[in-house]
Design a protein around this motif. Structure first.
Motif, PDB file in Angstrom:
ATOM      1  N   GLN A 237     -68.885  96.007 119.632  1.00  0.00           N
ATOM      2  CA  GLN A 237     -70.472  95.533 120.309  1.00  0.00           C
ATOM      3  C   GLN A 237     -70.995  94.805 120.959  1.00  0.00           C
ATOM      4  O   GLN A 237     -70.225  94.279 121.506  1.00  0.00           O
TER       5      GLN A 237
ATOM      6  N   SER B 268     -81.526  92.940 116.669  1.00  0.00           N
ATOM      7  CA  SER B 268     -82.169  93.439 118.247  1.00  0.00           C
ATOM      8  C   SER B 268     -82.773  93.514 119.088  1.00  0.00           C
ATOM      9  O   SER B 268     -83.537  92.055 118.626  1.00  0.00           O
ATOM     10  N   PHE B 272     -79.906  95.632 123.343  1.00  0.00           N
ATOM     11  CA  PHE B 272     -78.733  95.882 121.933  1.00  0.00           C
ATOM     12  C   PHE B 272     -79.456  96.118 120.550  1.00  0.00           C
ATOM     13  O   PHE B 272     -79.975  95.237 120.607  1.00  0.00           O
ATOM     14  N   ASP B 273     -78.721  97.387 120.640  1.00  0.00           N
ATOM     15  CA  ASP B 273     -79.133  97.028 118.763  1.00  0.00           C
ATOM     16  C   ASP B 273     -78.221  96.995 118.347  1.00  0.00           C
ATOM     17  O   ASP B 273     -77.261  98.014 118.443  1.00  0.00           O
ATOM     18  N   ASN B 274     -78.128  95.701 117.796  1.00  0.00           N
ATOM     19  CA  ASN B 274     -77.098  95.381 116.525  1.00  0.00           C
ATOM     20  C   ASN B 274     -77.076  95.749 114.482  1.00  0.00           C
ATOM     21  O   ASN B 274     -76.263  94.331 114.671  1.00  0.00           O
ATOM     22  N   GLY B 451     -70.829 104.494 117.845  1.00  0.00           N
ATOM     23  CA  GLY B 451     -71.220 103.142 117.641  1.00  0.00           C
ATOM     24  C   GLY B 451     -72.224 102.523 119.375  1.00  0.00           C
ATOM     25  O   GLY B 451     -72.917 102.006 119.734  1.00  0.00           O
ATOM     26  N   ARG B 452     -71.230 103.105 120.209  1.00  0.00           N
ATOM     27  CA  ARG B 452     -72.146 102.365 121.850  1.00  0.00           C
ATOM     28  C   ARG B 452     -72.864 103.397 121.991  1.00  0.00           C
ATOM     29  O   ARG B 452     -74.158 102.642 122.193  1.00  0.00           O
ATOM     30  N   ASN B 455     -75.658 100.491 119.985  1.00  0.00           N
ATOM     31  CA  ASN B 455     -75.705  99.797 120.488  1.00  0.00           C
ATOM     32  C   ASN B 455     -76.153  99.016 122.035  1.00  0.00           C
ATOM     33  O   ASN B 455     -77.141  98.349 121.420  1.00  0.00           O
ATOM     34  N   GLU B 456     -75.997 100.681 123.110  1.00  0.00           N
ATOM     35  CA  GLU B 456     -76.730 100.139 123.730  1.00  0.00           C
ATOM     36  C   GLU B 456     -77.743 101.213 124.003  1.00  0.00           C
ATOM     37  O   GLU B 456     -78.300 102.266 123.907  1.00  0.00           O
TER      38      GLU B 456
END
Lengths: 387, 505
Positions: A237, B268, B272-274, B451-452, B455-456
């Motif tokens: 992440q 978020s 980025f969104d985590n 995941g990316r 995330n982005e």
């Protein structure tokens, strides 16, 4: 002595098992009181002494006559219960180190380390899903103080004090989740880290009055700002830059009193309020209350040890703050003179902290044994002259 | 003293000896605070794509029409090659006589040997015939309504006896006199009957040894040459290289769908969104057809352009270094690239041997690991490996200055470990999924790429689906083909946990 302190400090760093309730707010809070107060419901801040130092009610130290070094260590046992499962964990902390130097008519200088908040805990999921959550570190304060007993006859028995609190420290919450798919060769591990660094300051002003058998003191902290820097990291992440925000230090005001009655006895009480709204949004204020009793031994070094020892008892409670936990405890203490080495104060606190969220509760039933070593002497005088 | 130490030590250690062990109490309380373990959730959601292109080069970005020179078609892949010729640019004439010569041949050099069979034709458009269509639109592959000026018919492809590489000669219209005063014109190859091939270069040759160089981009598109590919959504093997499918997933829709399905507040920021910790992302991919006998491994990997920096160097007669420092991480790449003006309007850019940068197509010559020539006005993209990953170097030759644009990519996501189920009861460990003939479907793990993608939020995520050989087929050469029915994936099954790490406010 220095070896003992080193060993204990090392152990304190190694042993960090604590309840997950340390996630609340800035962590589990340690009151800053001195060793004897631990046995009196944390309420002895106003009880006149020749060597004690309290980082909030520093004005009392204006009457100190002895140079003192105090080290506190607190091993504890905690029974955690959530209604379904329970667990027993142990922990060691060094909540306080302090030194006080009387300057005669020029007042009193004090300095100390106060491990005010502790984030230490460890948790593994009951269902063994491979999830672990741990916390480490905390926020501490370096405190410097000056107190002066006012030299005017009209104000005899009055002292004023001012202490500067430097807020520092770092805590981290780490989670790890491991999982292996049955159709994959390797497992997957997902790590998360939340690190919070604190840097700030605030001041506390205090006043103290002692006359005859009565001691009274009060303090008020001047709200200061603390810069919170939050860093996040996680497997695969990307996060933005570290988040920085400024909050108010969780401070407030309080008062304490003592009545020394009979020859050797005293009762003490203390009440304080910490305002948390500026530090953690929507958090309620935290009230801390305590009361206690002391039988103070006397005599000289040739008397029986128990006659020279002090016996204490008390009760304390704390309510509110982030997550609205509540704590209630009974305390008992024993202070023993150790000749030229000073005194050792052993205090036990037995109580429970409860925290409830959305109907789910976790309770920590704790037994803490505060071991406080205080070395006190008169600086600048030979051993013969002291006698 | 001893008693004191013994007392303190005993008190200290008393806490340890009575500890049960790892604490497992408080799960429900932690969950109620959104901090707990929360069971993993398995969710299958549809995915949609914003774009789907067939490209050659790894790295990003890949500007439209740029990249490897190619022409012709195969069952799964086709390209439209457009050239733009400016005779008035005298810097590109190799002879100064500039005779009026009506016998001119457009010579195409293949990067490989000739295919068996196939014919190559082209159409020629005068600038006047193009009307309002600009040269840029022509190069970008715009469809043209106006009739062509001339139809060109190529000769047979012949392999050079010394190099073994194929060459095709296409005579220009015999009525056409090529001289500097002539207006610009374009040549376009759709070449539906010519098996797709990679091109090394091309030039116009006159009968009196005059040569008009269109570009010396060494197999790559430049300012006067663009390739637009057809057959989107197909993986195809060509000689030396294979194509890859570049996908832009609709990441916002994917996040919305996951939020709708799982619920709860997100974690978020603007960039980025985590919110999710991803443990698995099984991609389901339907294949409409594939080459008989095919068994190919597939990889899905992603890139993000982290930053872009530009360096400007003046061209001169002597070698000059690009003094570059990457602002992103402060790394110095000085001396890696040399630029030298070797003729008016023509520069050579060379990557020195032993550099940290590694070109996709390495060809060492002396102290140079890789070099190419650029005419004034040329614009060239070169895929390059430079830590932390594949990137694209872009060079623009404007005036007497070279603009070097470098895109720094976030570390590329390696393909995730894959398992192919053999008979339902056992498994075989493989690096990539395998698509076999007749299966009609491929399923593979792509947790890192997705995941990316999740995330982005702000930066574009370039996701490439590409094929590599399996153990019994160690080369990418040869003709293989995997056709996707208009989209790369139909759904993704996520195994995830909502990330909520934090402290109680």
């Amino acid at each position: 002595m220095k070896y003992a302190v080193s060993i204990l400090t090392l152990l304190a760093g190694v042993l960090h098992a604590q309840s997950p309730s340390a996630l609340l707010g800035w962590g589990r809070e340690n009151p800053a009181v001195d060793g004897p107060s631990r046995g009196m419901g944390d309420a002895g801040a106003a009880l006149r002494s020749d060597k004690s130092w309290d980082p909030l009610l520093v004005a009392r130290s204006g009457f100190n006559t002895l140079t003192a070094l105090e080290v506190q260590v607190v091993p504890s046992l905690v029974w955690i219960d959530d209604g379904t499962t329970s667990n027993t964990i142990g922990n060691v902390e060094v909540p306080r180190l302090s030194v006080g130097i009387p300057l005669g008519a020029f007042g009193h200088l004090g300095a100390g380390y106060w491990q005010r908040f502790s984030r230490s805990f460890a948790f593994e999921d009951f269902n063994d899903t491979g999830f672990t959550l741990t916390g480490e570190g905390g926020s501490f304060e370096a405190v410097g103080s000056y107190a002066l007993a006012l030299p005017f006859d009209a104000l005899r028995g009055t002292a004023l004090g001012l202490s500067y609190h430097r807020v520092m420290g770092r805590d981290r919450v780490l989670s790890e989740h491991n999982r292996k798919s049955p159709d994959e060769f390797y497992g997957v591990s997902r790590l998360d880290t939340l690190e919070t660094r604190r840097d700030g300051e605030y001041w506390t002003a205090s006043a103290y009055y002692t006359r005859g058998p009565y001691d009274l003191g009060g303090w008020m902290s001047i709200p200061g700002e603390v810069l919170l820097t939050t860093h996040r990291g996680a497997s695969d992440q990307t996060f933005g830059a570290d988040a920085k925000r400024t909050v108010d230090a969780p401070v407030g005001w309080g008062g304490a009193g003592a009545w020394r009655f009979a020859t050797h006895q005293a009762v003490v009480a203390r009440a304080s309020l910490e305002s948390w709204d500026g530090a953690v949004s929507d958090a309620s204020d935290r009230w801390s209350l305590g009361a206690g009793w002391q039988w103070n031994g006397g005599g000289d070094r040739f008397d029986d040890l128990w006659q020279r020892s002090s016996f204490r008892a008390g009760a304390l409670g704390a309510f509110g703050g982030p997550g609205d936990p509540s704590t209630a405890a009974l305390t008992a203490g024993l202070g023993m003179p150790m000749g030229v080495l000073g005194t050792i104060d052993l205090s036990a606190q037995v109580g429970q902290t409860n925290s409830e969220s959305h109907g789910e509760e976790v309770s920590d039933t704790f037994v803490r044994l505060y071991v406080s070593l205080t070395g006190a002497n008169r600086w600048g005088q030979s051993q013969r002259k002291r006698r | 003293m001893r008693r004191t130490i013994a007392l303190l030590t005993a008190a200290t250690l008393s806490g340890c000896g009575l500890t049960d062990g790892p604490n497992r109490t408080g799960s429900a309380w932690l969950d109620s605070l959104d901090l707990g373990p929360e069971a993993l959730r398995s969710v299958t959601v549809p995915v949609s794509e914003l774009s789907l292109d067939t490209i050659f080069d790894p790295g990003a970005p890949d500007l439209p029409g740029k990249g490897v020179l190619s022409l012709g078609r195969s069952d799964a892949f086709g390209s439209r090659l457009s050239l733009w010729v400016t005779p008035s640019d005298t810097t590109r004439w190799t002879e100064s006589s500039q005779r009026r010569d009506s016998v001119w041949v457009l010579e195409l050099s293949l990067a490989t040997s000739c295919p068996s069979g196939g014919s190559l034709g082209a159409t020629l458009w005068d600038s006047t015939a193009l009307g309002t269509v600009s040269p840029f639109a022509f190069l970008a592959g715009a469809d043209l309504d106006a009739p062509a000026t001339a139809n060109l018919v190529g000769g047979a492809c012949r392999d050079d006896s010394s190099t073994g590489l194929g060459r095709v000669r296409i005579p220009l219209d015999s009525t056409m006199v090529l001289e500097p005063s002539r207006g610009s014109f374009g040549v376009r190859f759709d070449a539906p009957d010519f098996p797709a091939r990679q091109l090394a270069g091309f030039r116009l040759i006159g009968s009196h040894r005059d040569t008009l160089l269109l570009g010396i981009q060494d197999g790559r598109t430049g300012a006067g040459a663009r390739v637009v590919s057809y057959g989107k959504g197909s993986l195809a093997g060509m000689n030396q290289i294979g194509t890859r499918v570049r996908i832009r997933f609709d990441d916002a829709a994917l996040r919305r769908e996951l939020s709708r399905t799982i619920g709860g507040k997100g974690f978020s920021s603007d960039s980025f969104d985590n919110t999710w910790a991803l443990f698995s992302a099984r991609v389901g991919m339907a294949t409409s057809s594939s080459t008989p006998g095919l068994a190919r491994r597939l990889r899905l990997a992603s890139w993000v352009v982290r930053s872009t920096d530009t360096t400007i160097v003046a061209a001169s007669g002597a070698d000059r270094s690009f003094a570059t420092t990457r602002p992103e991480d402060g790394r110095s790449m000085e001396g890696e690239f040399h630029v030298r003006k070797i003729a008016p309007g023509l520069v050579r850019i060379a990557l020195t041997a032993g550099s940290d940068s590694i070109p996709l197509l390495s060809r060492t010559s002396g102290n140079y690991q890789y070099s190419f020539l650029m005419f004034q006005g040329d614009s060239l993209e070169v895929p390059m490996y430079q830590d932390p990953g594949w990137t694209k170097f872009r060079f623009h030759y404007v005036g007497d200055r070279i603009f070097f644009v470098r895109d720094i990519l976030a570390a590329p996501v390696a393909a995730d470990d894959q398992i192919e189920s053999v008979d339902g009861s056992s498994w075989t460990f493989r690096d990539e999924a395998v698509v076999r003939t007749g299966s009609g479907r491929g399923v593979f793990e792509a947790r890192s790429a997705f995941g990316r993608i999740l995330n982005e939020k702000r930066r574009k995520v370039f996701t490439d689906l590409y094929s590599s050989a399996i153990s019994s087929d160690t080369t990418v050469d040869g003709n293989f083909r995997i056709d996707l029915p208009g989209r790369s994936t139909d759904s993704v099954t996520f195994l995830l946990r909502r990330r909520s790490l934090g402290v109680v406010p």
